[in-house]
Scaffold this active site. Structure first.
Site, mmCIF file in Angstrom:
data_model
loop_
_atom_site.group_PDB
_atom_site.id
_atom_site.type_symbol
_atom_site.label_atom_id
_atom_site.label_comp_id
_atom_site.label_asym_id
_atom_site.label_seq_id
_atom_site.Cartn_x
_atom_site.Cartn_y
_atom_site.Cartn_z
ATOM 1 N N ARG A 34 0.832 -1.364 -0.015
ATOM 2 C CA ARG A 34 0.074 0.012 -0.023
ATOM 3 C C ARG A 34 0.889 1.193 -0.039
ATOM 4 O O ARG A 34 1.805 1.327 0.638
ATOM 5 C CB ARG A 34 -0.746 0.034 1.150
ATOM 6 C CG ARG A 34 -1.888 -1.258 1.200
ATOM 7 C CD ARG A 34 -3.273 -0.856 1.913
ATOM 8 N NE ARG A 34 -4.261 -1.930 1.520
ATOM 9 C CZ ARG A 34 -5.044 -1.867 0.608
ATOM 10 N NH1 ARG A 34 -5.103 -0.768 -0.362
ATOM 11 N NH2 ARG A 34 -5.706 -3.003 0.284
ATOM 12 N N ASP A 35 0.509 2.109 -0.733
ATOM 13 C CA ASP A 35 1.097 3.522 -0.864
ATOM 14 C C ASP A 35 0.993 4.325 0.457
ATOM 15 O O ASP A 35 -0.161 4.205 1.030
ATOM 16 C CB ASP A 35 0.695 4.286 -1.999
ATOM 17 C CG ASP A 35 1.342 5.576 -2.182
ATOM 18 O OD1 ASP A 35 1.930 5.450 -3.374
ATOM 19 O OD2 ASP A 35 1.717 6.438 -1.492
ATOM 20 N N ILE A 36 1.910 4.853 1.152
ATOM 21 C CA ILE A 36 1.860 5.330 2.263
ATOM 22 C C ILE A 36 1.018 6.502 2.277
ATOM 23 O O ILE A 36 0.499 7.227 3.483
ATOM 24 C CB ILE A 36 3.396 5.701 2.887
ATOM 25 C CG1 ILE A 36 3.456 5.997 4.397
ATOM 26 C CG2 ILE A 36 3.980 7.116 1.988
ATOM 27 C CD1 ILE A 36 4.888 5.803 4.715
ATOM 28 N N ASN A 97 4.860 6.579 -13.197
ATOM 29 C CA ASN A 97 5.710 7.948 -13.258
ATOM 30 C C ASN A 97 6.897 7.679 -13.784
ATOM 31 O O ASN A 97 7.599 6.791 -13.078
ATOM 32 C CB ASN A 97 5.439 8.680 -12.184
ATOM 33 C CG ASN A 97 4.002 9.023 -11.929
ATOM 34 O OD1 ASN A 97 3.166 9.310 -12.811
ATOM 35 N ND2 ASN A 97 3.776 9.206 -10.391
ATOM 36 N N VAL A 106 10.613 8.193 -6.858
ATOM 37 C CA VAL A 106 11.331 7.242 -6.231
ATOM 38 C C VAL A 106 11.912 6.330 -7.662
ATOM 39 O O VAL A 106 11.230 5.833 -8.551
ATOM 40 C CB VAL A 106 10.548 6.158 -5.222
ATOM 41 C CG1 VAL A 106 11.262 4.920 -5.055
ATOM 42 C CG2 VAL A 106 9.816 6.677 -4.357
ATOM 43 N N HIS A 110 7.994 1.350 -10.387
ATOM 44 C CA HIS A 110 6.601 1.063 -9.383
ATOM 45 C C HIS A 110 5.487 1.251 -10.410
ATOM 46 O O HIS A 110 5.484 2.448 -10.976
ATOM 47 C CB HIS A 110 6.756 1.970 -8.217
ATOM 48 C CG HIS A 110 6.709 3.326 -8.394
ATOM 49 N ND1 HIS A 110 8.107 3.870 -8.581
ATOM 50 C CD2 HIS A 110 6.022 4.485 -8.110
ATOM 51 C CE1 HIS A 110 8.044 5.132 -8.368
ATOM 52 N NE2 HIS A 110 6.846 5.381 -8.267
ATOM 53 N N HIS A 112 1.533 2.432 -9.933
ATOM 54 C CA HIS A 112 0.584 2.529 -9.009
ATOM 55 C C HIS A 112 -0.811 1.988 -9.472
ATOM 56 O O HIS A 112 -1.161 2.097 -10.605
ATOM 57 C CB HIS A 112 0.284 4.322 -9.098
ATOM 58 C CG HIS A 112 1.376 4.950 -8.532
ATOM 59 N ND1 HIS A 112 1.390 5.772 -7.268
ATOM 60 C CD2 HIS A 112 2.544 5.521 -9.102
ATOM 61 C CE1 HIS A 112 2.458 6.414 -7.128
ATOM 62 N NE2 HIS A 112 3.187 6.447 -8.381
HETATM 63 P P1 5GP Z 1 6.168 8.421 -7.667
HETATM 64 O O1 5GP Z 1 6.007 9.703 -7.757
HETATM 65 O O2 5GP Z 1 7.884 8.243 -7.510
HETATM 66 O O3 5GP Z 1 5.425 7.946 -8.787
HETATM 67 O O4 5GP Z 1 5.520 7.835 -6.631
HETATM 68 C C1 5GP Z 1 6.301 7.378 -5.278
HETATM 69 C C2 5GP Z 1 5.277 7.033 -4.257
HETATM 70 O O5 5GP Z 1 5.773 6.233 -3.310
HETATM 71 C C3 5GP Z 1 4.380 8.065 -3.637
HETATM 72 O O6 5GP Z 1 2.934 7.885 -4.018
HETATM 73 C C4 5GP Z 1 4.519 7.753 -2.244
HETATM 74 O O7 5GP Z 1 3.356 8.089 -1.373
HETATM 75 C C5 5GP Z 1 5.095 6.572 -2.145
HETATM 76 N N1 5GP Z 1 6.020 6.457 -1.027
HETATM 77 C C6 5GP Z 1 6.965 7.110 -0.775
HETATM 78 N N2 5GP Z 1 7.599 6.724 0.454
HETATM 79 C C7 5GP Z 1 7.002 5.552 0.774
HETATM 80 C C8 5GP Z 1 7.283 4.622 1.815
HETATM 81 O O8 5GP Z 1 8.146 4.534 2.565
HETATM 82 N N3 5GP Z 1 6.225 3.538 1.690
HETATM 83 C C9 5GP Z 1 5.286 3.618 1.008
HETATM 84 N N4 5GP Z 1 4.395 2.621 1.235
HETATM 85 N N5 5GP Z 1 4.885 4.449 -0.106
HETATM 86 C C10 5GP Z 1 6.024 5.448 0.175
#
Ligand code: 5GP
Length: 126
Positions: A34-36, A97, A106, A110, A112
């Site tokens: 799950r996303d945080i 993304n 990140v 990944h 979403h």
């Molecule tokens: P991006 O912008 O790289 O596509 O999304 C990165 C996602 O990682 C974000 O939706 C963010 O909420 C999620 N995220 C960042 N740090 C953590 C974490 O420590 N744990 C979890 N479960 N999600 C994270």
């Protein structure tokens, strides 16, 4: 110019068990958790366990076994969340993304998987 994987990124730490996560599914080559900071009632991140920076890196260099496992894992998560229209679910959105313009925070691939409410049109400025 190729990709250099940073093994200190947050998802690498999750995969090593250094940071906790709420796991939805684990397979040989993937983890879904799950996303945080959930953007919808269901917001799951599906990642390969291998060191891939982004989708094209994975698509162009991962093994066939990893690619199949990743694709199947996404399918299994849609079933687990009961959002797949094929069994009566209301649907979902997949998003990867990538890079600067894609606003990827990140640097570990990944996808979403977002669901649980009407999500609106896909792209808006801002
Ligand atoms: P991006 O912008 O790289 O596509 O999304 C990165 C996602 O990682 C974000 O939706 C963010 O909420 C999620 N995220 C960042 N740090 C953590 C974490 O420590 N744990 C979890 N479960 N999600 C994270």
């Amino acid at each position: 110019m190729g990709y250099l994987y940073d093994d200190q990124n947050i998802f690498a730490k999750i995969l090593r068990g250094e940071i906790p996560n709420t796991t939805v599914l684990e397979t040989e080559h993937c983890l879904a958790f799950r996303d945080i900071s959930a953007q919808a009632p269901e917001h799951v991140l599906v990642i390969p366990k291998g060191p891939y920076v982004c989708f094209d890196h994975f698509a162009n260099t991962a093994s066939a076994e990893e690619i199949v496992d990743f694709t199947r894992a996404i399918g299994q998560v849609t079933s687990a969340l009961k959002v797949d229209p094929g069994t009566g679910g209301d649907g979902y959105r997949l998003l990867a993304n990538t890079g600067k313009d894609g606003v990827q925070d990140v640097p570990h691939l990944h996808v979403h998987l977002v669901a649980g409410r009407p999500l609106g049109r896909m792209l808006r400025d801002g």
